[in-house]
Design a protein around this motif. Structure first.
Motif, mmCIF file in Angstrom:
data_model
loop_
_atom_site.group_PDB
_atom_site.id
_atom_site.type_symbol
_atom_site.label_atom_id
_atom_site.label_comp_id
_atom_site.label_asym_id
_atom_site.label_seq_id
_atom_site.Cartn_x
_atom_site.Cartn_y
_atom_site.Cartn_z
ATOM 1 N N CYS A 189 0.831 -1.207 0.000
ATOM 2 C CA CYS A 189 0.000 0.000 0.000
ATOM 3 C C CYS A 189 0.862 1.252 0.000
ATOM 4 O O CYS A 189 0.605 2.198 -0.758
ATOM 5 C CB CYS A 189 -0.929 -0.031 1.208
ATOM 6 N N PHE A 190 1.873 1.271 0.829
ATOM 7 C CA PHE A 190 2.780 2.421 0.891
ATOM 8 C C PHE A 190 3.419 2.680 -0.466
ATOM 9 O O PHE A 190 3.466 3.817 -0.944
ATOM 10 C CB PHE A 190 3.842 2.159 1.952
ATOM 11 N N ASN A 191 3.902 1.638 -1.095
ATOM 12 C CA ASN A 191 4.563 1.788 -2.389
ATOM 13 C C ASN A 191 3.600 2.302 -3.451
ATOM 14 O O ASN A 191 3.955 3.155 -4.268
ATOM 15 C CB ASN A 191 5.158 0.445 -2.819
ATOM 16 N N ALA A 192 2.371 1.784 -3.465
ATOM 17 C CA ALA A 192 1.398 2.216 -4.466
ATOM 18 C C ALA A 192 1.054 3.695 -4.304
ATOM 19 O O ALA A 192 0.927 4.429 -5.293
ATOM 20 C CB ALA A 192 0.133 1.359 -4.379
ATOM 21 N N ILE A 193 0.920 4.149 -3.073
ATOM 22 C CA ILE A 193 0.546 5.546 -2.849
ATOM 23 C C ILE A 193 1.682 6.479 -3.227
ATOM 24 O O ILE A 193 1.477 7.489 -3.917
ATOM 25 C CB ILE A 193 0.116 5.757 -1.384
ATOM 26 N N VAL A 194 2.896 6.178 -2.796
ATOM 27 C CA VAL A 194 4.014 7.090 -3.072
ATOM 28 C C VAL A 194 4.381 7.114 -4.547
ATOM 29 O O VAL A 194 5.016 8.060 -5.014
ATOM 30 C CB VAL A 194 5.257 6.729 -2.228
ATOM 31 N N THR A 195 3.993 6.074 -5.293
ATOM 32 C CA THR A 195 4.245 6.086 -6.740
ATOM 33 C C THR A 195 3.087 6.668 -7.525
ATOM 34 O O THR A 195 3.088 6.624 -8.755
ATOM 35 C CB THR A 195 4.543 4.664 -7.248
ATOM 36 N N GLY A 196 2.083 7.207 -6.821
ATOM 37 C CA GLY A 196 1.021 7.922 -7.505
ATOM 38 C C GLY A 196 -0.250 7.154 -7.768
ATOM 39 O O GLY A 196 -1.129 7.654 -8.464
ATOM 40 N N HIS A 197 -0.390 5.950 -7.198
ATOM 41 C CA HIS A 197 -1.586 5.140 -7.432
ATOM 42 C C HIS A 197 -2.441 5.119 -6.162
ATOM 43 O O HIS A 197 -2.667 4.074 -5.558
ATOM 44 C CB HIS A 197 -1.184 3.721 -7.858
ATOM 45 N N ARG A 198 -2.902 6.315 -5.787
ATOM 46 C CA ARG A 198 -3.631 6.473 -4.532
ATOM 47 C C ARG A 198 -4.941 5.677 -4.538
ATOM 48 O O ARG A 198 -5.249 4.946 -3.607
ATOM 49 C CB ARG A 198 -3.910 7.949 -4.293
ATOM 50 N N ARG A 199 -5.738 5.847 -5.582
ATOM 51 C CA ARG A 199 -7.045 5.194 -5.616
ATOM 52 C C ARG A 199 -6.915 3.673 -5.601
ATOM 53 O O ARG A 199 -7.696 2.977 -4.945
ATOM 54 C CB ARG A 199 -7.817 5.646 -6.846
ATOM 55 N N ALA A 200 -5.940 3.168 -6.321
ATOM 56 C CA ALA A 200 -5.742 1.716 -6.338
ATOM 57 C C ALA A 200 -5.363 1.206 -4.952
ATOM 58 O O ALA A 200 -5.850 0.154 -4.507
ATOM 59 C CB ALA A 200 -4.663 1.347 -7.355
ATOM 60 N N ALA A 201 -4.517 1.948 -4.242
ATOM 61 C CA ALA A 201 -4.116 1.531 -2.898
ATOM 62 C C ALA A 201 -5.303 1.560 -1.945
ATOM 63 O O ALA A 201 -5.505 0.629 -1.149
ATOM 64 C CB ALA A 201 -2.993 2.445 -2.389
ATOM 65 N N TRP A 202 -6.100 2.633 -2.020
ATOM 66 C CA TRP A 202 -7.275 2.706 -1.159
ATOM 67 C C TRP A 202 -8.238 1.559 -1.448
ATOM 68 O O TRP A 202 -8.803 0.957 -0.532
ATOM 69 C CB TRP A 202 -7.993 4.033 -1.380
ATOM 70 N N ALA A 203 -8.441 1.311 -2.743
ATOM 71 C CA ALA A 203 -9.360 0.229 -3.111
ATOM 72 C C ALA A 203 -8.851 -1.122 -2.607
ATOM 73 O O ALA A 203 -9.626 -1.952 -2.108
ATOM 74 C CB ALA A 203 -9.550 0.190 -4.624
ATOM 75 N N ALA A 204 -7.544 -1.359 -2.707
ATOM 76 C CA ALA A 204 -6.985 -2.641 -2.291
ATOM 77 C C ALA A 204 -7.112 -2.853 -0.786
ATOM 78 O O ALA A 204 -7.548 -3.917 -0.333
ATOM 79 C CB ALA A 204 -5.518 -2.725 -2.717
ATOM 80 N N VAL A 205 -6.763 -1.844 0.006
ATOM 81 C CA VAL A 205 -6.874 -2.011 1.456
ATOM 82 C C VAL A 205 -8.334 -2.019 1.882
ATOM 83 O O VAL A 205 -8.710 -2.656 2.885
ATOM 84 C CB VAL A 205 -6.097 -0.898 2.201
ATOM 85 N N GLY A 206 -9.198 -1.339 1.098
ATOM 86 C CA GLY A 206 -10.620 -1.421 1.379
ATOM 87 C C GLY A 206 -11.164 -2.821 1.158
ATOM 88 O O GLY A 206 -11.966 -3.331 1.960
ATOM 89 N N VAL A 207 -10.713 -3.447 0.072
ATOM 90 C CA VAL A 207 -11.098 -4.833 -0.186
ATOM 91 C C VAL A 207 -10.591 -5.743 0.928
ATOM 92 O O VAL A 207 -11.291 -6.649 1.391
ATOM 93 C CB VAL A 207 -10.550 -5.284 -1.562
ATOM 94 N N PHE A 208 -9.352 -5.484 1.373
ATOM 95 C CA PHE A 208 -8.770 -6.293 2.439
ATOM 96 C C PHE A 208 -9.602 -6.185 3.729
ATOM 97 O O PHE A 208 -9.964 -7.191 4.348
ATOM 98 C CB PHE A 208 -7.330 -5.842 2.694
ATOM 99 N N TRP A 209 -9.930 -4.960 4.131
ATOM 100 C CA TRP A 209 -10.684 -4.778 5.370
ATOM 101 C C TRP A 209 -12.110 -5.315 5.219
ATOM 102 O O TRP A 209 -12.628 -5.986 6.115
ATOM 103 C CB TRP A 209 -10.732 -3.305 5.749
ATOM 104 N N ALA A 210 -12.753 -5.036 4.071
ATOM 105 C CA ALA A 210 -14.120 -5.520 3.865
ATOM 106 C C ALA A 210 -14.156 -7.042 3.844
ATOM 107 O O ALA A 210 -15.067 -7.671 4.396
ATOM 108 C CB ALA A 210 -14.672 -4.944 2.564
ATOM 109 N N GLY A 211 -13.155 -7.661 3.209
ATOM 110 C CA GLY A 211 -13.106 -9.120 3.175
ATOM 111 C C GLY A 211 -12.935 -9.708 4.557
ATOM 112 O O GLY A 211 -13.569 -10.715 4.914
ATOM 113 N N HIS A 212 -12.074 -9.083 5.353
ATOM 114 C CA HIS A 212 -11.883 -9.579 6.708
ATOM 115 C C HIS A 212 -13.157 -9.429 7.536
ATOM 116 O O HIS A 212 -13.547 -10.342 8.284
ATOM 117 C CB HIS A 212 -10.736 -8.825 7.387
ATOM 118 N N ALA A 213 -13.849 -8.277 7.413
ATOM 119 C CA ALA A 213 -15.090 -8.075 8.166
ATOM 120 C C ALA A 213 -16.167 -9.063 7.730
ATOM 121 O O ALA A 213 -16.919 -9.599 8.560
ATOM 122 C CB ALA A 213 -15.578 -6.638 7.973
ATOM 123 N N LEU A 214 -16.242 -9.335 6.431
ATOM 124 C CA LEU A 214 -17.241 -10.275 5.931
ATOM 125 C C LEU A 214 -16.997 -11.671 6.483
ATOM 126 O O LEU A 214 -17.931 -12.363 6.916
ATOM 127 C CB LEU A 214 -17.189 -10.295 4.391
#
Length: 413
Positions: free
Chosen positions: A118-143
């Protein structure tokens, strides 16, 4: 249209072979970032070993088996390509970690792999992709932790507490916040580097302009005197050899002085910080300038005395007088010029150079380069230049220069 954008009739789109735009492929091997082998190996070893250690205190979770170790290896091993494919890596790592936790394996260093991706994706300019990925991770864990746990191992596992989900959500938010902060600082550093580079280029351009201006002033004056004396020498070579000899002597002296001044100007191209080998010329050399003009057949009258000037102002004043007299020699039919020095009401230096004309060509007062150079010198010091024909047919150059330049005043402070 670009050939790579043309889609063959009936065939798949071109990105099918080259990858989608977000895949971040490099066509040139030399442009591809190096694979971070060392850090990836260290993270992988830490994740595998740390998960074994973390699992010892979590009896309510599944023991690590080969499938769990494969998931851990995939989650950490994908980081090897995080520089080349940051979007694919952050999604792949998040999915692997989600499957790992959903299968009931122990919590532990697997979160580190997600954090690094996530850190690498954000600092290289892929903010939305990083947010979406960690969002999927948290949502999957909650589900899995609250709805699908009954059908997933370990058997009899109760639903997770929402407090635990809050801790994980806070952990995800902290990762994103730290990554955003790092990205902001990285952009700020890049902007500062660009500004420093631009300032360095601007200083280099100003230095080149200063050197070009100095060379123009030195050579224009000296060559004008040499040209006049060469004409005199040729005209009197047969009828008055002694006068021709005097003209040749003047040419020799003037050319020697010009070479010395050119060397002095070019000395500034040496290693920065070196002191100049000779002092810059100033208004104290006006008598010498008058003598050079006299050798070219121009009589110069000096009125007034110059006040004590800062070095930069003194040099600019000398060059302005030199250029003005050079223009008189080259472009005026008058053989007399007057230079007046005084101070105005606010204490600035006023330089006035007059000749009685008339102009001997279309370029009255100069070809334009010399006048432009004088204006640049004056403007750099916060002064002004006025140049133009007089009502009685002559030509006047009027310069108003501050006694102390703004830059030197700032240095004194």
């Amino acid at each position: 249209m670009d050939e790579q954008q043309v889609r063959p009739r009936g065939g798949p789109p071109m990105w099918w072979r080259h990858g989608p735009p977000w895949w971040n492929r490099w066509d040139d091997e030399e442009q591809r970032p190096r694979l971070p082998w060392r850090s990836t190996v260290l993270i992988t070893v830490f994740v595998l070993a740390g998960s074994n250690f973390a699992g010892q205190g979590q009896g309510d979770r599944q023991d690590l088996d080969p499938f769990a170790r494969v998931l851990l290896f995939v989650a950490a091993g994908l980081l090897l390509w995080r520089k080349r494919y940051p979007v694919a890596v952050v999604f792949g790592t998040s999915v692997a970690a989600t499957v790992y936790l959903g299968a009931g394996y122990p919590y532990g260093p697997v979160f580190l792999a997600v954090a690094v991706a996530c850190f690498n994706a954000i600092v290289t300019g892929h903010r939305r992709a990083a947010w979406a990925a960690v969002g999927v991770f948290w949502a999957g864990h909650a589900l899995v932790a609250h709805w699908l746990y009954e059908w997933l191992p370990p058997s009899g596992d109760p639903a997770a507490s929402w407090g635990q989900e809050g801790v994980i959500a806070a952990w995800v938010a902290a990762i994103v916040a730290v990554s955003e902060l790092a990205k902001t600082r990285r952009e700020q550093w890049a902007k500062e580097r660009a500004e420093r580079a631009q300032a360095a280029r601007r200083r280099a351009d100003e230095e080149r302009l200063r050197i070009a201006r100095e060379l123009h002033d030195v050579l224009a004056h000296s060559i004008s005197v040499i040209n006049v004396q060469a004409g005199v020498g040729l005209a009197l070579l047969d009828t008055d050899p002694e006068q021709a000899r005097t003209a040749l002597t003047t040419i020799k002296a003037q050319s020697k002085e010009a070479l010395g001044e050119v060397r002095q100007v070019l000395d500034t191209l040496r290693t920065p910080g070196d002191a100049p080998r000779a002092p810059a010329p100033g208004l104290d050399r006006l008598p010498e300038l008058v003598g050079q003009a006299a050798s070219a057949g121009l009589t110069v009258e000096i009125e007034g005395t110059a006040p004590r000037l800062a070095p930069g102002t003194d040099l600019a004043a000398f060059r302005i007088v030199q250029e003005a007299l050079t223009n008189v020699v080259r472009h005026s039919g008058s053989r007399n010029a007057r230079v007046r020095l005084d101070r105005d009401d606010v204490g600035a230096l006023r330089l006035r150079i007059d000749d009685d004309g008339p102009a001997t060509g279309a370029d009255a007062g100069g070809s334009g380069n010399g006048l432009a150079g004088m204006r640049e010198r004056a403007a750099a010091l916060g002064g002004t230049i006025e140049a133009g024909p007089r009502a009685d047919g002559g030509f006047r150059v009027l310069a108003v220069l501050p006694v102390t330049s703004p830059a030197e005043t700032k240095e004194d402070r």
